[in-house]
Design a protein around this motif. Structure first.
Motif, PDB file in Angstrom:
ATOM      1  N   LYS A 114     -60.970 -24.157 -19.555  1.00  0.00           N
ATOM      2  CA  LYS A 114     -60.548 -23.041 -18.693  1.00  0.00           C
ATOM      3  C   LYS A 114     -59.513 -22.180 -19.402  1.00  0.00           C
ATOM      4  CE  LYS A 114     -63.397 -24.953 -16.115  1.00  0.00           C
ATOM      5  NZ  LYS A 114     -64.253 -25.852 -16.923  1.00  0.00           N
TER       6      LYS A 114
ATOM      7  N   VAL B  25     -61.764 -20.015 -21.276  1.00  0.00           N
ATOM      8  CA  VAL B  25     -62.340 -19.044 -20.348  1.00  0.00           C
ATOM      9  C   VAL B  25     -61.374 -17.881 -20.158  1.00  0.00           C
ATOM     10  CG1 VAL B  25     -62.947 -18.623 -17.931  1.00  0.00           C
ATOM     11  CG2 VAL B  25     -63.838 -20.644 -19.100  1.00  0.00           C
TER      12      VAL B  25
ATOM     13  N   TYR C 158     -74.774 -26.461 -16.287  1.00  0.00           N
ATOM     14  CA  TYR C 158     -73.504 -25.784 -16.048  1.00  0.00           C
ATOM     15  C   TYR C 158     -72.578 -25.824 -17.267  1.00  0.00           C
ATOM     16  CZ  TYR C 158     -75.025 -25.902 -11.168  1.00  0.00           C
ATOM     17  OH  TYR C 158     -75.731 -25.732 -10.012  1.00  0.00           O
TER      18      TYR C 158
ATOM     19  N   GLU D  97     -71.249 -22.486 -19.226  1.00  0.00           N
ATOM     20  CA  GLU D  97     -69.821 -22.181 -19.388  1.00  0.00           C
ATOM     21  C   GLU D  97     -69.517 -21.839 -20.839  1.00  0.00           C
ATOM     22  OE1 GLU D  97     -66.906 -24.866 -17.941  1.00  0.00           O
ATOM     23  OE2 GLU D  97     -67.401 -24.541 -15.831  1.00  0.00           O
TER      24      GLU D  97
ATOM     25  N   VAL E  13     -68.458 -23.194 -11.400  1.00  0.00           N
ATOM     26  CA  VAL E  13     -68.916 -23.092 -12.787  1.00  0.00           C
ATOM     27  C   VAL E  13     -68.208 -21.882 -13.377  1.00  0.00           C
ATOM     28  CG1 VAL E  13     -70.907 -22.919 -14.326  1.00  0.00           C
ATOM     29  CG2 VAL E  13     -71.155 -24.009 -12.075  1.00  0.00           C
TER      30      VAL E  13
ATOM     31  N   ILE F   9     -68.282 -19.613 -15.516  1.00  0.00           N
ATOM     32  CA  ILE F   9     -68.842 -18.505 -16.274  1.00  0.00           C
ATOM     33  C   ILE F   9     -68.070 -17.263 -15.831  1.00  0.00           C
ATOM     34  CG2 ILE F   9     -71.108 -19.544 -16.631  1.00  0.00           C
ATOM     35  CD1 ILE F   9     -72.112 -18.157 -14.160  1.00  0.00           C
TER      36      ILE F   9
ATOM     37  N   VAL G 143     -67.147 -16.223 -11.938  1.00  0.00           N
ATOM     38  CA  VAL G 143     -67.282 -17.644 -11.605  1.00  0.00           C
ATOM     39  C   VAL G 143     -68.330 -17.845 -10.514  1.00  0.00           C
ATOM     40  CG1 VAL G 143     -66.053 -19.709 -10.847  1.00  0.00           C
ATOM     41  CG2 VAL G 143     -64.864 -17.978 -12.213  1.00  0.00           C
TER      42      VAL G 143
END
Length: 455
Positions: free
Chosen positions: A52, A55, A176, A180, A345, A347, A350
């Motif tokens: 994360k 991310v 998933y 990601e 998830v 991405i 989200v």
């Protein structure tokens, strides 16, 4: 041989929280962790937190003037600093606590009441009245032809250690975890190809949600090859090449300078010596537990991924609550009592869900009314310039209960928890329709989404 009241094997979320609780209740606790790099568990060191962080950093790249290679290296450094900080804090959270002794070594059961611990300094035995296994899970490595000799091949752990941004990243696995990483590395600037064995993209999601996700990811320069079987993996020209067959077509191949295997995770039971105990495992090598998380050994429990449940750190924490309720409560909280488990998830944007989607409702013959709202209709999404996505909810037409909700939009990982609470306390959809939310926020979109049920 040293005797403890409780021995916990694995420094994961459930185990470390239980260790502190037992110690504060006067128990003598041993925490056994196999690696000094894993204090705090999978989430902190190689999963939720570092990914994360990546991310967040990858989403920030569009605002940066740095080259993509420099920005990626900075993101890896930021991620490493964060995990190092949290790992140290978690170690001292237990090791500094009176009543807890942390051993760094590999634990192997000798029988139901004794373990052997192998450390860098030697091997010794420990015994306890109760044992708790919280060893988590690890990536599955498929038996692809040529994989053993191939270079530039990574799993979800080792890819995060790569300090050079891959120009072309191949990902095997369209689940998933694969998505990601596809989103993260595409945002950093990699050209990404995802090879998925399933003929249907995100087969467990509703088609409108899946197509919305696919459209957004393809716009990030991600190519999806579905219904494809990997034939072989090989080194070529300083990189890696994957040969595959799609459906009934001829064999094709794709080359890159890095390959990520995102082919699922398995419970970490290997090497625990479970064959020396009365603990049973299932065909996936997950430890068999009852609704109270007790194994088939009367004095041993298993928490988190290792028991084959949902692979989320918050489920490991909730497993702790089940065990705590047995030890210090009335024993009424069980796995059966756990409901409406949400997931996200990460991405970009989200994807989050709780309860039923249309696919599930149809399969179970449950009547429903569906409401949808495009993310572009949310003022906050326009302010943040993240207008991609779709919000969707299912409502019981007779009772007005919320049956489920899928949110594919910015900040959905926060919004889904609001929906989950409403479902858990059995509030009708009108509660979210009429709740006062601050403005402009993404959460206020729940007003508009559930107001669609009145149309």
């Amino acid at each position: 041989m040293k005797q403890f009241d409780a021995i916990i094997i694995g420094f994961g979320k459930g185990g470390k929280t239980l260790a502190a609780t037992l110690a504060k209740n006067g128990q003598r606790v041993a925490m056994i962790e196999k690696s000094a790099d894993m204090y705090g568990g999978t989430c902190i060191n190689i999963a939720c937190i570092p990914t994360k962080s990546l991310v967040h950093q990858s989403n920030e790249r569009r605002l940066s003037s740095d080259s993509k290679e420099d920005f990626y290296q900075h993101a890896i450094e930021q991620k490493d600093a964060l995990t190092s900080l949290l790992r140290d804090k978690n170690f001292h959270m237990l090791d500094d606590l009176e009543g807890v002794t942390v051993f760094t070594g590999a634990a192997t059961f000798l029988d139901d009441e004794h373990i052997q611990v192998k450390t860098d300094k030697g091997t010794f035995e420990l015994s306890a009245d109760k044992f708790f296994i919280n060893t988590g899970s690890s990536p599955i490595t498929p038996a692809f032809e040529g994989l053993a000799d191939a270079e530039f091949v990574y799993n979800s752990t080792t890819l995060q250690q790569l300090d050079q941004l891959p120009k072309k990243l191949i990902i095997i696995g369209g689940g998933y975890i694969g998505l990601e990483f596809a989103s993260i590395y595409a945002n950093f600037g990699s050209e990404v190809t995802v090879i998925d064995s399933s003929a249907v993209f995100l087969r467990n999601e509703d088609r409108d949600i899946a197509e919305a996700v696919k459209k957004v990811l393809e716009a990030k320069n991600i190519t999806f090859v579905v219904d494809s079987k990997v034939q072989s993996i090989a080194n070529r020209d300083g990189g890696v090449v994957v040969a595959y067959q799609s459906g009934d077509s001829q064999q094709a191949e794709v080359s890159g300078d890095a390959l990520l295997l995102a082919t699922g995770r398995k419970p970490n039971t290997e090497g625990l010596g479970l064959e020396n105990t009365s603990i049973e495992v299932n065909d996936r090598r997950a430890i068999v537990v009852d609704d109270l998380l007790k194994t088939t050994a009367a004095n041993i429990w298993a928490l988190g991924d290792v028991n084959g449940g949902p692979q989320f750190t918050y489920i490991s924490l909730d497993d702790f609550r089940i065990v705590k309720n047995q030890l210090y409560g009335d024993g009424s909280y069980t796995r059966k009592a756990r409901s409406h488990v949400p997931y996200s998830v990460f991405i970009d944007p989200v994807l989050s869900q709780v309860g039923l989607n249309e696919k599930m409702a149809k399969e179970q013959g449950i009547a429903y009314k569906v409401v949808t709202l495009p993310a572009a209709a949310i003022p906050r999404a326009r302010i943040a310039q993240q207008t991609e996505g779709l919000l969707k909810a299912l409502i019981d037409p007779d009772t007005d209960a919320i049956l489920g909700c899928t949110l594919f939009c910015a900040e959905s990982s926060e919004m889904i928890n609001v929906v989950r609470v409403a479902m858990e306390v059995k509030l009708p959809y009108t509660f979210l329709r009429d709740t006062i939310f601050t403005h402009p926020t993404m959460s206020e979109a729940l007003n508009d989404l559930f107001a669609k049920a009145d149309e």
